[in-house]
Each structure stands twice: as structure tokens, then as C-alpha cells.
Design a protein around this motif. Sequence first.
Motif, short mmCIF file in Angstrom:
data_model
loop_
_atom_site.label_atom_id
_atom_site.label_comp_id
_atom_site.label_asym_id
_atom_site.label_seq_id
_atom_site.Cartn_x
_atom_site.Cartn_y
_atom_site.Cartn_z
N LEU A 277 32.50 49.20 48.24
CA LEU A 277 33.47 48.42 47.49
C LEU A 277 33.43 46.96 47.92
O LEU A 277 33.45 46.05 47.08
N THR A 278 33.32 46.72 49.22
CA THR A 278 33.25 45.36 49.74
C THR A 278 31.99 44.66 49.24
O THR A 278 32.04 43.49 48.86
N MET A 279 30.88 45.37 49.20
CA MET A 279 29.63 44.79 48.71
C MET A 279 29.76 44.40 47.24
O MET A 279 29.33 43.32 46.83
N ARG A 280 30.36 45.27 46.44
CA ARG A 280 30.53 44.96 45.02
C ARG A 280 31.49 43.80 44.82
O ARG A 280 31.30 42.97 43.93
N LEU A 281 32.53 43.73 45.65
CA LEU A 281 33.48 42.62 45.57
C LEU A 281 32.78 41.31 45.92
O LEU A 281 32.97 40.30 45.24
N ASP A 282 31.95 41.30 46.95
CA ASP A 282 31.19 40.10 47.32
C ASP A 282 30.25 39.68 46.19
O ASP A 282 30.15 38.50 45.85
#
Length: 112
Positions: free
Chosen positions: A83-88
Motif C-alpha cells: 500500500l505504501t509503495m502504491r501511495l508513493d
Amino acid sequence: MPASKKRSYARYTIAAVELLGTLVQLERKSRRMTAQEMADRLGIDRSTLQRLERGDPKVELGLAFEACAILGIPLFEESAQGLTMRLDEAGKRLALLPNRVRPRQLSVSDDF
């Protein structure tokens, strides 16, 4: 919006909210958790949880996401890292777009 006007939602929205509510109810029951126990974990009234599980689109989005997080229901990614990767990634794409959005100017051809 005046109190007399009722907000309408697209069919897709209604179906998605109902699916989310059903998934919350299914997972809660499969974990043998009562509605009151789940409501207590969320810090809400049982009636609000019942609205969420029925698919009421007016229940707070954050509350619905928190219920999914508590029950382990993935929404976008299986892990917080994903999720953090997609948000970035979304943030980087957003940074490439202009800060201000202007409506497109329609060119009218009045040549007859």
C-alpha cells in the motif's frame, strides 16, 4: 445541500458499498465476533456498525477502512508495504501534473 434533498449515488457506488459491508459482516461473523464487540473495537455505536454492514454509503470512509483493517480485509494491497509503495507511486504521478486544473476551452467554429 438542503436537508430536503437526498443525495443520490451511482449504481456502482451502491454495489461497492454493499459489497464492502457484506465482507465486513462475513469476516466479523467468521471470527465469531459479536456486533457489539466489533463496535467497541471501532469506538462506535452498534447501530453505526449495522449501517456499515448494510451498505449505507453515508458511513465514514475512514470507519469502513478501519473495520477492514481490524478484520484483515485487504482493500488495495495485501500488505501495508504494498500500500505504501502504491501511495508513493501515485504521489509521484500526481507531482508530474499541474497544480491547478483549468476547464478546457471549447473552440467554437462559427464558419458557415
